[in-house]
Motif scaffolding. Structure first.
Motif, PDB file in Angstrom:
ATOM      1  N   GLU A 240       0.870  -1.627  -0.307  1.00 20.62           N
ATOM      2  CA  GLU A 240       0.237   0.014  -0.078  1.00 20.62           C
ATOM      3  C   GLU A 240       1.153   1.205  -0.146  1.00 20.62           C
ATOM      4  O   GLU A 240       1.749   1.042   0.573  1.00 20.62           O
ATOM      5  CB  GLU A 240      -1.543   0.170   1.091  1.00 20.62           C
ATOM      6  N   THR A 241      -0.252   1.903  -0.641  1.00 19.62           N
ATOM      7  CA  THR A 241       0.648   3.700  -0.617  1.00 19.62           C
ATOM      8  C   THR A 241      -0.193   4.435  -0.669  1.00 19.62           C
ATOM      9  O   THR A 241      -0.849   4.800  -1.568  1.00 19.62           O
ATOM     10  CB  THR A 241       1.790   3.950  -1.280  1.00 19.62           C
ATOM     11  N   HIS A 242      -0.302   6.066   0.045  1.00 20.15           N
ATOM     12  CA  HIS A 242      -0.826   6.953  -0.362  1.00 20.15           C
ATOM     13  C   HIS A 242      -0.538   7.953  -1.189  1.00 20.15           C
ATOM     14  O   HIS A 242       0.601   8.895  -1.157  1.00 20.15           O
ATOM     15  CB  HIS A 242      -1.159   7.847   1.333  1.00 20.15           C
ATOM     16  N   ILE A 243      -1.181   8.699  -2.583  1.00 21.30           N
ATOM     17  CA  ILE A 243      -0.396   9.202  -3.494  1.00 21.30           C
ATOM     18  C   ILE A 243      -1.480  10.578  -3.727  1.00 21.30           C
ATOM     19  O   ILE A 243      -2.369  10.046  -3.237  1.00 21.30           O
ATOM     20  CB  ILE A 243      -0.428   8.561  -5.159  1.00 21.30           C
TER      21      ILE A 243
ATOM     22  N   LEU B 286       7.950   2.224  -6.752  1.00 22.68           N
ATOM     23  CA  LEU B 286       7.972   3.778  -6.484  1.00 22.68           C
ATOM     24  C   LEU B 286       8.896   4.423  -8.069  1.00 22.68           C
ATOM     25  O   LEU B 286       9.113   5.736  -8.392  1.00 22.68           O
ATOM     26  CB  LEU B 286       9.274   2.935  -5.373  1.00 22.68           C
ATOM     27  N   ARG B 287       8.701   3.284  -8.787  1.00 24.26           N
ATOM     28  CA  ARG B 287       9.680   4.117 -10.410  1.00 24.26           C
ATOM     29  C   ARG B 287       8.790   4.814 -10.611  1.00 24.26           C
ATOM     30  O   ARG B 287       8.342   5.956 -11.745  1.00 24.26           O
ATOM     31  CB  ARG B 287       9.623   3.313 -10.837  1.00 24.26           C
ATOM     32  N   GLU B 288       7.551   4.700 -10.856  1.00 17.60           N
ATOM     33  CA  GLU B 288       6.133   5.125 -11.947  1.00 17.60           C
ATOM     34  C   GLU B 288       5.613   6.193 -11.166  1.00 17.60           C
ATOM     35  O   GLU B 288       4.449   6.790 -11.793  1.00 17.60           O
ATOM     36  CB  GLU B 288       5.131   3.985 -12.570  1.00 17.60           C
TER      37      GLU B 288
ATOM     38  N   ILE C  20       6.910   8.138  -2.209  1.00 11.87           N
ATOM     39  CA  ILE C  20       8.448   7.522  -1.732  1.00 11.87           C
ATOM     40  C   ILE C  20       8.915   6.597  -0.661  1.00 11.87           C
ATOM     41  O   ILE C  20       9.841   6.688  -0.313  1.00 11.87           O
ATOM     42  CB  ILE C  20       8.828   9.610  -1.038  1.00 11.87           C
ATOM     43  N   GLY C  21       7.436   5.681  -0.602  1.00  6.99           N
ATOM     44  CA  GLY C  21       7.702   5.108   0.010  1.00  6.99           C
ATOM     45  C   GLY C  21       6.348   4.334  -0.237  1.00  6.99           C
ATOM     46  O   GLY C  21       5.793   4.612   0.056  1.00  6.99           O
ATOM     47  N   VAL C  22       6.718   2.916   0.394  1.00  6.45           N
ATOM     48  CA  VAL C  22       5.114   2.127   0.623  1.00  6.45           C
ATOM     49  C   VAL C  22       5.618   1.025   1.826  1.00  6.45           C
ATOM     50  O   VAL C  22       6.903   0.672   2.118  1.00  6.45           O
ATOM     51  CB  VAL C  22       5.545   0.636  -0.550  1.00  6.45           C
ATOM     52  N   ARG C  23       4.078   0.891   2.098  1.00  5.16           N
ATOM     53  CA  ARG C  23       3.767  -0.090   2.980  1.00  5.16           C
ATOM     54  C   ARG C  23       3.377  -2.035   2.706  1.00  5.16           C
ATOM     55  O   ARG C  23       2.990  -2.132   1.986  1.00  5.16           O
ATOM     56  CB  ARG C  23       2.884  -0.070   4.214  1.00  5.16           C
ATOM     57  N   PHE C  24       4.375  -2.428   3.515  1.00  2.00           N
ATOM     58  CA  PHE C  24       4.016  -3.957   2.864  1.00  2.00           C
ATOM     59  C   PHE C  24       3.536  -5.051   4.276  1.00  2.00           C
ATOM     60  O   PHE C  24       3.905  -4.477   5.160  1.00  2.00           O
ATOM     61  CB  PHE C  24       4.335  -4.837   2.377  1.00  2.00           C
ATOM     62  N   HIS C  25       2.555  -6.264   4.001  1.00  2.00           N
ATOM     63  CA  HIS C  25       1.906  -6.527   5.530  1.00  2.00           C
ATOM     64  C   HIS C  25       2.126  -7.975   4.586  1.00  2.00           C
ATOM     65  O   HIS C  25       0.784  -7.600   3.904  1.00  2.00           O
ATOM     66  CB  HIS C  25       1.229  -6.364   5.950  1.00  2.00           C
ATOM     67  N   PRO C  26       2.586  -9.354   5.365  1.00  3.64           N
ATOM     68  CA  PRO C  26       1.203 -10.628   5.214  1.00  3.64           C
ATOM     69  C   PRO C  26       0.029 -10.644   4.861  1.00  3.64           C
ATOM     70  O   PRO C  26       0.179 -10.569   6.220  1.00  3.64           O
ATOM     71  CB  PRO C  26       2.707 -11.531   5.873  1.00  3.64           C
TER      72      PRO C  26
END
Length: 388
Positions: free
Chosen positions: A253-256, A312-314, A318-324
């Motif tokens: 997830e990330t907020h943009i 992050l490239r596209e 500037i950051g992402v979160r992840f969780h299993p």
């Protein structure tokens, strides 16, 4: 569905894995005959099993007696030995996956090409026996899915052919990428490269034991006797019989709040094309009262870094979160069916008493355009004629 759960409270090693599977009920002859299929001089080793105890808990030990001097082997030598053997395809496939993961880790740690990797301890007869024996035992049990708990890191140092190395050894540490670990166990080598490779290659996921009916428990003893806990690998065999399918995923997830909608649409297409299982946008109100979106992407665990890098490239993130996360899924099969509107693909969905058919959107759109019909009417006809 038959599953195995590796309860690695004390750690895991190759011999402990085979021992636990033997304790679970796999005949010793299954392991012995599988190792005997390889091009190893029979006079250079012998296999045995024995009952032992660790802190009052009875367990099985798997012992490989090996001549003192064994040749170093390249990864290619071992892969060819397995491939050219008369082993069953399922055993070959599992053993090859385990050795490939080991070779990858060794190549990265030592900075050499995959084909030039030398196996010292890992390539010795005892570890070859552990890996092929474990693959044969799992294949004999008919296991469809393997899961494991978090692994203890241990601490201190271990003596190897490369000298004195920190615990976990560098190859082991490399194999632990993506696997949950903890530091609650005491000193000593708790996870060996062979044990880590078995789980890294074969486990579908890690975490608490999944809901299942336990049909067997096997305890495999390690060589050492630790002061803090019994040095035992415990393996649970179980059945999941509700018609569901289970797997493990990673949610990114990330907020943009400063990327054009056109760009975001492109990013979603790129994520799905790269193998993401799902991707979605949801509206947000962020700081400074800015309208924004949350990008959520669901991926297989091994795709996590690749898809995170793509985001992050596209985008401007500037950051992402992840969780299993775990998934519980109904079974789904795509079939072609004959209808009064022609051949149509449908998703046949079933499990746990559920049985339904869902028309494929693209096929229904094509038929609606070709026949000048409302899309809803096409859906109704296909559902009526193909419904179960």
């Amino acid at each position: 569905m038959k599953i195995l759960y590796f309860d690695c409270f004390a750690g895991i090693a190759g011999d402990m894995t085979v021992a636990a599977l033997l304790d679970l009920g796999v005949p010793f002859e299954v392991v012995r005959d599988a190792v005997g299929c390889l091009r190893l001089p029979h006079s250079s080793y012998s296999l045995a099993t024995e009952r032992t105890s660790r802190k009052g808990i009875t367990a099985t030990r798997f012992v490989v007696h090996v001549e003192e001097h064994q040749p170093n082997r390249h990864y290619g030598d071992i892969a060819a030995m397995i491939e050219e053997s008369p082993l069953a395809d399922g055993i070959k496939e599992k053993a090859q996956r385990i050795f490939f993961r080991l070779a990858e880790a060794e190549a990265k740690v030592h900075g050499v090409e995959l084909g030039r990797v030398h196996f010292h301890e890992v390539g010795a007869v005892d570890s070859i026996a552990d890996i092929v024996g474990a693959a044969a035992a799992i294949d004999w049990l008919g296991i469809e899915s393997i899961h494991g708990g978090a692994l203890p890191l241990g601490s201190g140092f271990v003596e190897t052919a490369h000298g004195r190395l920190p615990v976990p050894a560098p190859a082991t540490a490399e194999l632990l990428r993506g696997i949950p670990v903890h530091g609650e166990a005491g000193p000593g080598e708790r996870v060996t490269p062979t044990g880590a490779a078995i789980l890294a290659a074969l486990a579908a996921g890690f975490g608490p034991i999944p809901p299942m009916t336990v049909t067997g428990v096997g305890c495999g003893a390690g060589t050492r006797d630790f002061a803090d806990i019994p040095n035992i690998l415990r393996v649970f065999q179980g059945e999941i019989d509700r018609g569901f399918e289970r797997d493990d995923v990673v949610v990114i997830e990330t907020h943009i709040d400063d990327t054009s909608p056109e760009i975001l649409g492109y990013v979603m297409e790129r994520c799905l094309a790269a193998g993401a299982l799902d991707a979605a946008f949801s509206p947000l109100q962020m700081k400074k009262n800015r309208p924004a979106v949350r990008l959520t992407v669901v991926v297989h665990p091994e795709q996590r870094d690749e898809l995170a890098a793509l985001i992050l490239r596209e985008t401007s993130a500037i950051g992402v979160r992840f969780h299993p996360a775990g998934r519980l899924k109904l079974r789904r099969l795509v079939e072609e069916r004959d209808t009064t509107l022609g051949r149509v693909r449908v998703k046949v969905i079933n499990g746990d008493g559920v049985a339904r058919v869902a028309p494929e959107y693209d096929d229904c759109c094509r038929i609606a355009a070709e026949r000048g019909m409302p899309l809803m009417e096409v859906y109704r006809i296909v559902e009526r004629e193909c419904g179960q």
